[in-house]
Write a protein that holds these residues in place. Structure first.
Motif, PDB file in Angstrom:
ATOM      1  N   SER A 342       0.847  -1.199   0.000  1.00 53.68           N
ATOM      2  CA  SER A 342       0.000   0.000   0.000  1.00 53.68           C
ATOM      3  C   SER A 342       0.885   1.253   0.000  1.00 53.68           C
ATOM      4  CB  SER A 342      -0.984  -0.018   1.164  1.00 53.68           C
ATOM      5  OG  SER A 342      -0.396   0.484   2.308  1.00 53.68           O
ATOM      6  N   ASN A 343       2.029   1.208   0.723  1.00 52.21           N
ATOM      7  CA  ASN A 343       2.961   2.342   0.688  1.00 52.21           C
ATOM      8  C   ASN A 343       3.515   2.540  -0.722  1.00 52.21           C
ATOM      9  OD1 ASN A 343       2.732   3.046   3.316  1.00 52.21           O
ATOM     10  ND2 ASN A 343       4.646   2.116   4.010  1.00 52.21           N
ATOM     11  N   ALA A 344       3.967   1.415  -1.319  1.00 57.29           N
ATOM     12  CA  ALA A 344       4.598   1.500  -2.647  1.00 57.29           C
ATOM     13  C   ALA A 344       3.634   2.135  -3.643  1.00 57.29           C
ATOM     14  CB  ALA A 344       5.024   0.107  -3.104  1.00 57.29           C
ATOM     15  N   LYS A 346       0.961   3.920  -2.899  1.00 56.79           N
ATOM     16  CA  LYS A 346       0.587   5.262  -2.436  1.00 56.79           C
ATOM     17  C   LYS A 346       1.665   6.309  -2.791  1.00 56.79           C
ATOM     18  CE  LYS A 346       0.425   5.911   2.127  1.00 56.79           C
ATOM     19  NZ  LYS A 346      -0.081   5.867   3.503  1.00 56.79           N
ATOM     20  N   TYR A 347       2.952   5.957  -2.565  1.00 54.86           N
ATOM     21  CA  TYR A 347       4.003   6.964  -2.746  1.00 54.86           C
ATOM     22  C   TYR A 347       4.599   7.002  -4.154  1.00 54.86           C
ATOM     23  CZ  TYR A 347       3.622   7.428   2.273  1.00 54.86           C
ATOM     24  OH  TYR A 347       3.131   7.658   3.526  1.00 54.86           O
ATOM     25  N   THR A 348       4.194   6.043  -5.032  1.00 53.95           N
ATOM     26  CA  THR A 348       4.724   6.064  -6.396  1.00 53.95           C
ATOM     27  C   THR A 348       3.789   6.883  -7.289  1.00 53.95           C
ATOM     28  OG1 THR A 348       5.683   3.887  -6.071  1.00 53.95           O
ATOM     29  CG2 THR A 348       5.449   4.610  -8.344  1.00 53.95           C
ATOM     30  N   TYR A 395       6.480   8.444  12.739  1.00 56.45           N
ATOM     31  CA  TYR A 395       7.421   9.254  11.964  1.00 56.45           C
ATOM     32  C   TYR A 395       7.063   9.189  10.482  1.00 56.45           C
ATOM     33  CZ  TYR A 395      11.508  11.450  10.083  1.00 56.45           C
ATOM     34  OH  TYR A 395      12.323  12.308   9.407  1.00 56.45           O
ATOM     35  N   ARG A 396       7.031  10.360   9.838  1.00 52.98           N
ATOM     36  CA  ARG A 396       6.748  10.431   8.408  1.00 52.98           C
ATOM     37  C   ARG A 396       7.786  11.349   7.762  1.00 52.98           C
ATOM     38  NH1 ARG A 396       1.504  11.714   6.190  1.00 52.98           N
ATOM     39  NH2 ARG A 396       2.068  10.020   4.777  1.00 52.98           N
ATOM     40  N   LEU A 397       8.191  11.026   6.523  1.00 53.03           N
ATOM     41  CA  LEU A 397       9.151  11.897   5.841  1.00 53.03           C
ATOM     42  C   LEU A 397       8.471  13.220   5.524  1.00 53.03           C
ATOM     43  CD1 LEU A 397      10.843   9.428   3.315  1.00 53.03           C
ATOM     44  CD2 LEU A 397      11.729  10.272   5.480  1.00 53.03           C
ATOM     45  N   ASP A 399       8.801  15.132   3.078  1.00 49.98           N
ATOM     46  CA  ASP A 399       8.430  15.253   1.651  1.00 49.98           C
ATOM     47  C   ASP A 399       7.111  14.579   1.322  1.00 49.98           C
ATOM     48  OD1 ASP A 399      10.723  16.575   1.385  1.00 49.98           O
ATOM     49  OD2 ASP A 399      11.821  14.999   0.297  1.00 49.98           O
ATOM     50  N   THR A 400       6.680  13.621   2.165  1.00 50.95           N
ATOM     51  CA  THR A 400       5.451  12.881   1.839  1.00 50.95           C
ATOM     52  C   THR A 400       4.283  13.333   2.727  1.00 50.95           C
ATOM     53  OG1 THR A 400       6.009  11.136   3.378  1.00 50.95           O
ATOM     54  CG2 THR A 400       6.755  10.822   1.119  1.00 50.95           C
ATOM     55  N   ALA A 401       4.503  14.436   3.448  1.00 54.26           N
ATOM     56  CA  ALA A 401       3.491  14.868   4.427  1.00 54.26           C
ATOM     57  C   ALA A 401       2.151  15.183   3.776  1.00 54.26           C
ATOM     58  CB  ALA A 401       4.010  16.085   5.192  1.00 54.26           C
ATOM     59  N   GLY A 409       2.323   2.224  10.066  1.00 53.37           N
ATOM     60  CA  GLY A 409       2.301   0.983   9.275  1.00 53.37           C
ATOM     61  C   GLY A 409       3.640   0.253   9.310  1.00 53.37           C
ATOM     62  N   LEU A 410       4.743   0.998   9.074  1.00 48.71           N
ATOM     63  CA  LEU A 410       6.061   0.345   9.042  1.00 48.71           C
ATOM     64  C   LEU A 410       6.483  -0.129  10.427  1.00 48.71           C
ATOM     65  CD1 LEU A 410       8.151   2.497   6.532  1.00 48.71           C
ATOM     66  CD2 LEU A 410       7.246   0.206   6.209  1.00 48.71           C
ATOM     67  N   THR A 411       6.117   0.644  11.452  1.00 50.59           N
ATOM     68  CA  THR A 411       6.455   0.236  12.832  1.00 50.59           C
ATOM     69  C   THR A 411       5.848  -1.141  13.084  1.00 50.59           C
ATOM     70  OG1 THR A 411       6.098   2.538  13.426  1.00 50.59           O
ATOM     71  CG2 THR A 411       6.369   0.992  15.243  1.00 50.59           C
TER      72      THR A 411
HETATM   73  P1  ADP Z   1       2.314   6.049   6.513  1.00 48.34           P
HETATM   74  O1  ADP Z   1       0.925   5.713   6.958  1.00 48.34           O
HETATM   75  O2  ADP Z   1       2.671   7.471   6.724  1.00 48.34           O
HETATM   76  O3  ADP Z   1       2.619   5.556   5.152  1.00 48.34           O
HETATM   77  P2  ADP Z   1       4.320   4.160   7.357  1.00 48.34           P
HETATM   78  O4  ADP Z   1       4.773   3.764   8.721  1.00 48.34           O
HETATM   79  O5  ADP Z   1       3.833   3.078   6.473  1.00 48.34           O
HETATM   80  O6  ADP Z   1       3.249   5.278   7.575  1.00 48.34           O
HETATM   81  O7  ADP Z   1       5.530   4.873   6.645  1.00 48.34           O
HETATM   82  C1  ADP Z   1       6.277   5.843   7.367  1.00 48.34           C
HETATM   83  C2  ADP Z   1       6.833   6.879   6.393  1.00 48.34           C
HETATM   84  O8  ADP Z   1       7.837   6.282   5.556  1.00 48.34           O
HETATM   85  C3  ADP Z   1       5.813   7.404   5.416  1.00 48.34           C
HETATM   86  O9  ADP Z   1       5.074   8.460   5.980  1.00 48.34           O
HETATM   87  C4  ADP Z   1       6.694   7.865   4.288  1.00 48.34           C
HETATM   88  O10 ADP Z   1       7.220   9.143   4.569  1.00 48.34           O
HETATM   89  C5  ADP Z   1       7.825   6.875   4.274  1.00 48.34           C
HETATM   90  N1  ADP Z   1       7.608   5.783   3.303  1.00 48.34           N
HETATM   91  C6  ADP Z   1       7.140   4.554   3.535  1.00 48.34           C
HETATM   92  N2  ADP Z   1       7.122   3.821   2.413  1.00 48.34           N
HETATM   93  C7  ADP Z   1       7.601   4.622   1.433  1.00 48.34           C
HETATM   94  C8  ADP Z   1       7.828   4.418   0.024  1.00 48.34           C
HETATM   95  N3  ADP Z   1       7.582   3.273  -0.583  1.00 48.34           N
HETATM   96  N4  ADP Z   1       8.358   5.461  -0.668  1.00 48.34           N
HETATM   97  C9  ADP Z   1       8.642   6.633  -0.055  1.00 48.34           C
HETATM   98  N5  ADP Z   1       8.445   6.874   1.252  1.00 48.34           N
HETATM   99  C10 ADP Z   1       7.920   5.877   1.993  1.00 48.34           C
END
Ligand code: ADP
Length: 445
Positions: A342-344, A346-348, A395-397, A399-401, A409-411
């Motif tokens: 879902s991240n891949a 979402k962020y692509t 924590y979120r980057l 740039d993706t705010a 999710g990643l945690t």
């Molecule tokens: P979120 O719900 O914000 O996606 P995650 O814990 O899954 O929370 O991810 C934490 C942060 O890692 C994201 O907010 C994003 O900034 C960065 N991130 C995760 N996956 C990607 C990805 N595939 N490409 C770029 N940035 C990513």
């Protein structure tokens, strides 16, 4: 398990080491008092030794002078019996003098050896020819005189040394005393400060723990309350999309499907949050069985086909050449992969690619080996210095705010992967973007 110190209490480690600064202070005071006392005792001893040595040698030298003069007189009078008894007395005095000489030092010992030589020479020649060597006793006496002068000089030197020692003792006591007092005061102050800071830190940590627990409880409550209405919204959407409540135009249908996509995303966030906080209270349930990771991953990729298509992201899957059998929990594996996928997606950005690859250990070994599932995309990627931080809770980057997300999710995914005996690592994508690789132990974890 680590025990936390209750707020405001002194930590146990400090309790056990309270005596260390006190011991240092006590040692400083003892050193301060003992050093001048020891130096004074030493000076006193030196003084006694000096006067003993000087007196003994002076008496012996006097006797020696008398014996030499008597012997010389007797020999001049050709009275060999009297000369012999004077020589014997002289010999006795030499023995008494020897011990005093050793105490005075090597210079005195050497000088007295010369006196003996001169005296022996004179005796030998005086006994063979008494008349011709009347000057010899004078030489012997002059040498004894010189020796006496040396004794005096040595005694003076010793006295000067003792005075210098006493002076240095007074100076050091005057200089050291305030310094020692200052050191002691500093030590006390530092000790008190450490105790104060330790109490502050303990109290601060307790407050922080309480605040975190409050936040967790709040989130648990909110997420739980959100999950049910969101599920109901999704269900009503399904009724609408399926036409149960009347026919919809294709535009209305598209809107409903989009709404469902958004609700699914929100439900996933809610369930991630719930899982995360449930995990803090009790261990997550793991149900292991023998599965082929190719199949689990393929199923998961299938689940994201629609959302990837909608986003116009090309989603591809490459299975491992061989079966990727592992004893693990397939539902948890799916949860991990769903998070990464879902991240891949979402962020692509539209027009990008997402590739999911399963690989098995090259040499077919099982012990300590890992299967790998990689989810690589062509999105913005993760800066090297952020590759660990993105696994931190919330924590979120930056740039993706602007893209919706919760930062948990990643945690949760990493926690699950570690619970299954593997891990998640991040690297660069093949050309650009990010590559998340999950490892699963081949043999039972
Ligand atoms: P979120 O719900 O914000 O996606 P995650 O814990 O899954 O929370 O991810 C934490 C942060 O890692 C994201 O907010 C994003 O900034 C960065 N991130 C995760 N996956 C990607 C990805 N595939 N490409 C770029 N940035 C990513």
């Amino acid at each position: 398990m680590r025990r936390h110190t209750p707020p405001g209490e002194i930590p146990r480690a400090l309790h056990r080491t309270w005596w260390v600064p006190l011991a240092i202070v006590a040692a400083t005071i003892v050193a301060l008092v003992a050093t001048p006392v020891a130096v004074s005792v030493r000076v006193q001893r030196l003084r006694t030794a000096l006067s003993d040595g000087t007196n003994a040698s002076r008496v012996a030298v006097n006797d020696l002078e008398v014996a030499v003069a008597t012997e010389a007189l007797a020999l001049q009078r050709h009275d060999t019996v009297a000369a012999d008894s004077a020589a014997q007395r002289e010999h006795r005095d030499e023995l008494a003098l020897d011990s005093a000489l050793v105490r005075i030092g090597p210079e005195a010992v050497e000088q007295f050896a010369q006196i003996r030589l001169v005296d022996r020479d004179w005796q030998r020649s005086a006994r063979s020819d008494t008349a011709g060597h009347a000057i010899s006793p004078t030489v012997a006496l002059a040498t004894i005189e010189a020796f006496d002068t040396t004794l005096e000089r040595r005694a003076d030197e010793q006295r000067t040394r003792i005075r210098a020692l006493e002076h240095a003792n007074v100076v050091s006591a005057v200089v050291l005393a305030p310094l020692a007092l200052l050191a002691t005061a500093l030590l006390f102050w530092t000790g008190r400060r450490i105790l104060f800071l330790a109490r502050e830190a303990t109290a601060g940590r307790a407050a922080l723990d309480a605040a975190l627990e409050e936040k967790s409880a709040l989130l648990r409550g909110v997420t739980h309350d959100l999950k049910n209405p969101l599920g109901a919204v999704y269900g009503y959407g399904e009724l609408l999309a399926d036409g149960v409540l009347g026919e919809l135009s294709s535009e209305q249908h598209d809107v409903i499907v989009r709404m469902q996509g958004l609700v699914t995303g929100a439900l996933r966030t809610v369930s991630d949050l719930l899982d995360l906080y449930r995990d803090q209270g009790s261990a997550l349930q793991i149900e292991r069985k023998r599965v082929d990771l190719n199949r689990v991953a393929e199923g998961c990729v299938g689940d994201f086909a629609v959302s990837a298509q909608q986003k116009q992201v090309a989603l591809r899957f490459e299975r491992a050449e061989h079966e990727a059998n592992a004893t693990t929990d397939p539902a948890r594996v799916k949860e991990i992969l769903s998070n990464l996928l879902s991240n891949a997606v979402k962020y692509t950005p539209s027009g990008g690619d997402v590739l999911v690859t399963v690989s098995t250990p090259r040499n077919g070994s099982t012990d300590g080996a890992f299967h790998r599932i990689s989810v690589c995309d062509t999105g913005p990627g993760i800066p090297v210095d952020q590759r660990e931080r993105i696994f931190d809770e919330f924590y979120r980057l930056p740039d993706t705010a602007s893209i919706p997300g919760s930062g948990v999710g990643l945690t949760f995914a990493r926690r699950l992967a570690r619970l299954l005996g593997g891990d998640i690592v991040v690297s660069d994508g093949a050309t650009r973007g990010a590559c998340f690789t999950v490892t699963f132990p081949v043999s039972d974890a």
